[in-house]
Design an enzyme around this catalytic site. Structure first.
Site, mmCIF file in Angstrom:
data_model
loop_
_atom_site.group_PDB
_atom_site.id
_atom_site.type_symbol
_atom_site.label_atom_id
_atom_site.label_comp_id
_atom_site.label_asym_id
_atom_site.label_seq_id
_atom_site.Cartn_x
_atom_site.Cartn_y
_atom_site.Cartn_z
ATOM 1 N N LYS A 121 0.889 -1.155 0.000
ATOM 2 C CA LYS A 121 0.000 0.000 0.000
ATOM 3 C C LYS A 121 0.929 1.207 0.000
ATOM 4 C CE LYS A 121 -2.578 3.495 1.377
ATOM 5 N NZ LYS A 121 -2.103 4.749 0.801
ATOM 6 N N HIS A 122 1.090 1.816 -1.162
ATOM 7 C CA HIS A 122 2.016 2.930 -1.290
ATOM 8 C C HIS A 122 1.284 4.249 -1.035
ATOM 9 C CE1 HIS A 122 5.913 4.395 -2.029
ATOM 10 N NE2 HIS A 122 6.262 3.585 -3.012
ATOM 11 N N ALA A 123 2.074 5.316 -0.845
ATOM 12 C CA ALA A 123 1.503 6.645 -0.665
ATOM 13 C C ALA A 123 0.700 7.024 -1.906
ATOM 14 C CB ALA A 123 2.611 7.667 -0.419
ATOM 15 N N GLY B 83 6.441 5.674 8.105
ATOM 16 C CA GLY B 83 5.621 6.858 7.972
ATOM 17 C C GLY B 83 5.685 7.732 9.207
ATOM 18 N N GLU C 17 8.800 1.996 11.293
ATOM 19 C CA GLU C 17 9.905 2.939 11.132
ATOM 20 C C GLU C 17 9.249 4.289 10.946
ATOM 21 O OE1 GLU C 17 11.946 5.654 9.779
ATOM 22 O OE2 GLU C 17 12.198 4.545 7.907
ATOM 23 N N LEU C 18 9.352 5.139 11.989
ATOM 24 C CA LEU C 18 8.581 6.374 12.023
ATOM 25 C C LEU C 18 9.486 7.594 11.847
ATOM 26 C CD1 LEU C 18 6.210 5.268 14.920
ATOM 27 C CD2 LEU C 18 5.955 4.915 12.459
ATOM 28 N N CYS D 278 13.425 10.975 6.844
ATOM 29 C CA CYS D 278 13.304 10.721 8.286
ATOM 30 C C CYS D 278 14.659 10.787 8.975
ATOM 31 C CB CYS D 278 12.673 9.350 8.525
ATOM 32 S SG CYS D 278 10.972 9.211 7.950
ATOM 33 N N GLU E 161 9.371 17.344 14.219
ATOM 34 C CA GLU E 161 10.126 16.920 13.044
ATOM 35 C C GLU E 161 9.884 17.937 11.929
ATOM 36 O OE1 GLU E 161 11.037 13.082 10.221
ATOM 37 O OE2 GLU E 161 9.071 13.179 11.192
#
Length: 465
Positions: A153-155, A205, A227-228, A261, A358
């Protein structure tokens, strides 16, 4: 789904979303092939992965142009991204058999005891737009080769990349259903996560997306990796090579036009060299070539979406209003497309957005630390913990400071990067679990203990619960 060119704001192509029936058919196809793929000899799976690397290299220009047109990455970086995807395929094509071989454990003289690494089944990858090929391949290369089937499920702003990646595996010869793309909105993911045909999932994400997916996956008792975000510190000690630190620091902040990120976001410089570093750093940032991402000379392209520029500028304005000194940049560029210039905020207050949030774009915050101890305290004063970079001429000192940083990875005299050979991931609000390396391929396997006792030795066995 509209694919929009960030450099012009024009729609490149419109893609039809998958319907509920489409999603059901894709899940059925994945479930149907799961057992056969798991039983496929690992040498065959490795050979297919090697072919995927060839497909990537044979079509490098096409894929690089697609990446650049869909999310605005400078074309030189897009080509490097495709090459890195080929590298991760080759790495696991070579090493997966070693990483997944049974691990023998000593137990008793008349027993054979070992750990067997067996695939979990169907794994969903929810992936972001900023590295639209690399994020997917660092998931797919190890986990398909481990015998899992993959669902992507991609962006929603990179649907062309999502379908192109599916084609890579098809062209490489993978059986239908081993890797599939779901063109659906994020709101529909909860139903997929709940589906019994899905066994595990991973997400790269935002912190908010991670919390939502973790709650849903946890409720279903499904293994997941997150992985945020990150607010990586870049610590400059008084004995650092300032020329190297400034040059690499600019690259670490502005790679992918600042949309990473693991980009260096908080530059923490000891007082003794603060002014010298800031001067060099600002000069380097101002010298960057901002322009058309299809031009090979461009170093900073547009931001991926218009709303991202707006959010970024709000953070900059709020930080300046709070007391940060605007050393360069500071506002959206007056040109076609979604451009934001390289920007430096000097000594922002510790409660400003530049310090607490961030900042996702080519905006660097440079903080003054009293000394080394104060610098490490400032580096750890964040709820994120993805990566960190430390600059010092004393390698022993650098290693010691690296151990004091609360992060999933720390680099000394180097920018933070993901590399197929070493594990990658964060702590605290930056997520959990690991990608890449030997540790990464073990995230989505059943580490099964097998104990084989020789017949007739029951009387010698030690009683257990």
């Amino acid at each position: 789904m509209d694919s929009i060119n960030p450099a012009t704001g024009e729609v490149i192509e419109t893609y039809d979303d998958h319907t509920a029936d489409d999603v059901d058919s894709i899940l059925d196809e994945s479930a149907a092939v799961t057992s056969d793929w798991a039983e496929t000899p690992i040498t065959d799976r490795q050979q297919l992965l090697e072919r995927a690397a060839d497909v990537l290299r044979d079509n490098e220009d096409e894929y690089a142009e697609l990446i650049t047109h869909e999310m605005g990455k400078p074309i030189s970086e897009s080509r490097a991204e495709v090459e890195k995807c080929a590298w991760v395929c080759e790495y696991y094509a070579e090493r997966a058999g070693e990483f997944l071989a049974d691990r023998v454990i000593g137990s008793e003289p008349n027993a054979r005891t070992f750990v067997s690494y067996e695939p979990l089944g169907a794994v969903l990858a929810v992936m972001p737009w900023n590295f639209p090929f690399w994020q997917v391949f660092r998931f797919a290369a190890p986990h398909l080769t481990a015998g899992n089937v993959g669902l992507l499920k991609h962006a929603s702003n990179v649907p062309g990349c999502a379908l192109a990646i599916e084609d890579v595996f098809r062209e490489a010869g993978y059986p239908e259903g081993v890797f599939s793309t779901l063109l659906v909105d994020s709101e529909k993911m909860e139903d997929v996560i709940r589906d019994d045909r899905l066994d595990a999932l991973t997400l790269t994400g935002s912190e908010g997306a991670g919390r939502t997916v973790a709650e849903q996956a946890g409720n279903e008792l499904k293994k997941h990796v997150l992985e945020l975000g990150g607010s990586d510190p870049f610590v400059v000690c008084e004995d650092a090579d300032l020329d190297a630190a400034a040059e690499t620091g600019v690259a670490a902040r502005t790679i992918n036009s600042g949309q990473s990120c693991i980009a260096a976001k908080r530059f923490i410089v000891v007082d003794a060299v603060y002014e010298d570093f800031l001067d060099q750093f600002v000069q380097e940032m101002e010298a960057l070539e901002v322009g058309d991402p299809t031009d090979s000379d461009t170093e900073v392209g547009p931001q991926a979406r218009e709303d991202l520029v707006e959010d970024l500028h709000e953070q900059v304005e709020a930080s300046v209003d709070a007391g940060a000194d605007l050393a360069c940049g500071g506002g959206p560029m007056d040109r076609e497309g979604w451009y934001y210039p390289p920007t430096v905020l000097a000594e922002p207050p510790m409660d400003s957005p530049a310090a607490t949030e961030e900042v996702f774009g080519p905006v660097a915050a440079v903080f003054r630390a009293e000394d080394e101890a104060d610098a490490i305290e400032m580096a750890n004063d964040t709820h994120y913990g993805l990566g960190a970079s430390i600059w010092t001429a004393d390698l022993e000192r650098g290693e010691g400071l690296a151990r004091e940083i609360d992060a999933g990875c720390v680099f000394v005299n180097e920018l933070v990067k993901s590399d197929p050979r070493v594990p990658f991931g964060g702590v605290k609000a930056s997520g959990y679990g690991r990608e890449l390396g030997k540790e990464g391929i073990h995230e989505f396997v059943n580490r099964k203990t097998v104990w084989v006792q020789s017949p007739g030795d029951e009387d010698d066995a030690v009683p257990t619960e």
